[in-house]
Scaffold this active site. Structure first.
Site, PDB file in Angstrom:
ATOM      1  N   LYS A  11       0.826  -1.203   0.000  1.00 50.06           N
ATOM      2  CA  LYS A  11       0.000   0.000   0.000  1.00 50.06           C
ATOM      3  C   LYS A  11       0.872   1.270   0.000  1.00 50.06           C
ATOM      4  O   LYS A  11       2.088   1.198   0.220  1.00 50.06           O
ATOM      5  CB  LYS A  11      -0.922  -0.035   1.220  1.00 50.06           C
ATOM      6  CG  LYS A  11      -1.985  -1.141   1.150  1.00 50.06           C
ATOM      7  CD  LYS A  11      -2.883  -1.105   2.377  1.00 50.06           C
ATOM      8  CE  LYS A  11      -4.044  -2.068   2.267  1.00 50.06           C
ATOM      9  NZ  LYS A  11      -4.945  -1.974   3.459  1.00 50.06           N
ATOM     10  N   TYR A  51     -12.494  -1.787  -3.362  1.00 48.74           N
ATOM     11  CA  TYR A  51     -13.001  -1.897  -1.993  1.00 48.74           C
ATOM     12  C   TYR A  51     -14.531  -1.756  -1.931  1.00 48.74           C
ATOM     13  O   TYR A  51     -15.071  -1.395  -0.876  1.00 48.74           O
ATOM     14  CB  TYR A  51     -12.333  -0.850  -1.100  1.00 48.74           C
ATOM     15  CG  TYR A  51     -10.945  -1.240  -0.633  1.00 48.74           C
ATOM     16  CD1 TYR A  51     -10.743  -2.394   0.129  1.00 48.74           C
ATOM     17  CD2 TYR A  51      -9.832  -0.448  -0.914  1.00 48.74           C
ATOM     18  CE1 TYR A  51      -9.475  -2.750   0.573  1.00 48.74           C
ATOM     19  CE2 TYR A  51      -8.565  -0.797  -0.466  1.00 48.74           C
ATOM     20  CZ  TYR A  51      -8.389  -1.954   0.272  1.00 48.74           C
ATOM     21  OH  TYR A  51      -7.136  -2.303   0.724  1.00 48.74           O
ATOM     22  N   ASN A 114      -1.923   0.340   6.764  1.00 50.18           N
ATOM     23  CA  ASN A 114      -1.397  -0.905   7.339  1.00 50.18           C
ATOM     24  C   ASN A 114      -0.553  -1.711   6.359  1.00 50.18           C
ATOM     25  O   ASN A 114      -0.457  -2.934   6.448  1.00 50.18           O
ATOM     26  CB  ASN A 114      -2.539  -1.729   7.953  1.00 50.18           C
ATOM     27  CG  ASN A 114      -3.624  -2.050   6.939  1.00 50.18           C
ATOM     28  OD1 ASN A 114      -3.496  -1.743   5.759  1.00 50.18           O
ATOM     29  ND2 ASN A 114      -4.687  -2.684   7.396  1.00 50.18           N
ATOM     30  N   HIS A 117      -2.088  -5.330   1.556  1.00 49.48           N
ATOM     31  CA  HIS A 117      -3.399  -5.954   1.341  1.00 49.48           C
ATOM     32  C   HIS A 117      -3.162  -7.415   1.005  1.00 49.48           C
ATOM     33  O   HIS A 117      -2.165  -7.757   0.362  1.00 49.48           O
ATOM     34  CB  HIS A 117      -4.137  -5.294   0.169  1.00 49.48           C
ATOM     35  CG  HIS A 117      -5.331  -6.100  -0.275  1.00 49.48           C
ATOM     36  ND1 HIS A 117      -6.558  -6.004   0.346  1.00 49.48           N
ATOM     37  CD2 HIS A 117      -5.465  -7.066  -1.236  1.00 49.48           C
ATOM     38  CE1 HIS A 117      -7.402  -6.854  -0.215  1.00 49.48           C
ATOM     39  NE2 HIS A 117      -6.764  -7.505  -1.179  1.00 49.48           N
ATOM     40  N   GLU A 128      -9.933 -10.461  -7.375  1.00 45.98           N
ATOM     41  CA  GLU A 128      -8.972  -9.368  -7.170  1.00 45.98           C
ATOM     42  C   GLU A 128      -7.796  -9.456  -8.143  1.00 45.98           C
ATOM     43  O   GLU A 128      -7.298  -8.426  -8.615  1.00 45.98           O
ATOM     44  CB  GLU A 128      -8.467  -9.385  -5.728  1.00 45.98           C
ATOM     45  CG  GLU A 128      -9.570  -9.009  -4.734  1.00 45.98           C
ATOM     46  CD  GLU A 128      -9.104  -8.979  -3.294  1.00 45.98           C
ATOM     47  OE1 GLU A 128      -9.923  -8.621  -2.424  1.00 45.98           O
ATOM     48  OE2 GLU A 128      -7.927  -9.308  -3.016  1.00 45.98           O
TER      49      GLU A 128
HETATM   50  P1  IDP Z   1      -7.946  -6.462   5.675  1.00 43.07           P
HETATM   51  O1  IDP Z   1      -7.100  -5.523   4.819  1.00 43.07           O
HETATM   52  O2  IDP Z   1      -7.183  -6.968   6.869  1.00 43.07           O
HETATM   53  O3  IDP Z   1      -8.613  -7.557   4.881  1.00 43.07           O
HETATM   54  P2  IDP Z   1     -10.566  -5.158   5.784  1.00 43.07           P
HETATM   55  O4  IDP Z   1     -11.524  -5.287   6.930  1.00 43.07           O
HETATM   56  O5  IDP Z   1     -10.891  -5.883   4.527  1.00 43.07           O
HETATM   57  O6  IDP Z   1      -9.116  -5.561   6.333  1.00 43.07           O
HETATM   58  O7  IDP Z   1     -10.417  -3.604   5.497  1.00 43.07           O
HETATM   59  C1  IDP Z   1      -9.800  -3.158   4.300  1.00 43.07           C
HETATM   60  C2  IDP Z   1      -8.874  -2.018   4.646  1.00 43.07           C
HETATM   61  O8  IDP Z   1      -9.641  -0.915   5.137  1.00 43.07           O
HETATM   62  C3  IDP Z   1      -7.885  -2.291   5.790  1.00 43.07           C
HETATM   63  O9  IDP Z   1      -6.748  -3.013   5.385  1.00 43.07           O
HETATM   64  C4  IDP Z   1      -7.541  -0.877   6.230  1.00 43.07           C
HETATM   65  O10 IDP Z   1      -6.634  -0.247   5.326  1.00 43.07           O
HETATM   66  C5  IDP Z   1      -8.913  -0.202   6.128  1.00 43.07           C
HETATM   67  N1  IDP Z   1      -9.655  -0.303   7.395  1.00 43.07           N
HETATM   68  C6  IDP Z   1     -10.272  -1.383   7.924  1.00 43.07           C
HETATM   69  N2  IDP Z   1     -10.865  -1.107   9.086  1.00 43.07           N
HETATM   70  C7  IDP Z   1     -10.626   0.213   9.318  1.00 43.07           C
HETATM   71  C8  IDP Z   1     -10.984   1.121  10.388  1.00 43.07           C
HETATM   72  O11 IDP Z   1     -11.652   0.755  11.362  1.00 43.07           O
HETATM   73  N3  IDP Z   1     -10.534   2.413  10.262  1.00 43.07           N
HETATM   74  C9  IDP Z   1      -9.801   2.846   9.194  1.00 43.07           C
HETATM   75  N4  IDP Z   1      -9.457   2.027   8.172  1.00 43.07           N
HETATM   76  C10 IDP Z   1      -9.853   0.731   8.232  1.00 43.07           C
HETATM   77 MG    MG Z   2     -10.101  -7.426   3.428  1.00 44.54          MG
END
Ligand code: IDP
Ligand code: MG
Length: 142
Positions: A11, A51, A114, A117, A128
């Site tokens: 990312k 997304y 984070n 992905h 994807e």
């Molecule tokens: P993942 O990447 O671990 O699969 P997902 O729940 O699919 O997590 O969420 C997609 C992305 O959205 C996350 O990797 C993160 O960048 C962002 N995200 C998820 N939850 C939050 C939140 O509570 N606050 C801000 N960003 C979030």
């Molecule tokens: Mg996810």
């Protein structure tokens, strides 16, 4: 055990902090092989489409803004149980909850920024991968 493919993304926070190699090193060390890779700058439409499942979530607009804030590296990884293995190496979404030694625990800046992905199922991995890669741009290695 099954030979699988999954989509990985370094990312914008990972690319900006020069962590592409560090991320790939950890994935390769876990036995995953890169079979497709390119750097792109996502458009707003690209990020919204990718997304789409999260479009009703409160963080959606921020997430799209963040994912379009700089280049990303999209990669196809191949290996035994590649989907779960990639998720294991990545760690939990929130770096504060991610297991020690995972990419997110060690490198992520926040729950949003984070660093990586990874597809969460074999079915989503197919969707994807197709979102970013033509079949001709993937080179099987096994
Ligand atoms: P993942 O990447 O671990 O699969 P997902 O729940 O699919 O997590 O969420 C997609 C992305 O959205 C996350 O990797 C993160 O960048 C962002 N995200 C998820 N939850 C939050 C939140 O509570 N606050 C801000 N960003 C979030
Ligand atoms: Mg996810």
């Amino acid at each position: 055990m099954a030979l699988e493919r999954t989509l990985s993304i370094v990312k914008p926070d990972g690319v900006t902090r020069n962590l592409i190699g560090e991320v790939v090193r950890r994935l390769e060390r876990a036995g995953l092989k890169v079979v497709g890779s390119r750097m792109i700058r996502l458009s707003k439409g690209d990020a919204e489409g990718f997304y789409a499942v999260h479009r009703e979530r409160p963080f959606f607009n921020d997430l799209v803004r963040y994912m379009t804030s700089g280049p990303v590296v999209v990669q196809v990884l191949e290996g035994e149980n590649a989907v779960a293995k990639n998720r294991e190496v990545m760690g939990a979404t929130d770096p504060k909850k991610a297991a020690p030694g995972t990419i997110r625990a060690d490198l992520a800046e926040s729950i949003e920024a984070n660093t990586v992905h990874g597809s969460d199922s074999v079915d989503n991995a197919k969707v994807e991968i197709d979102y970013f890669f033509k079949a001709a741009d993937i080179c099987p290695r096994s």
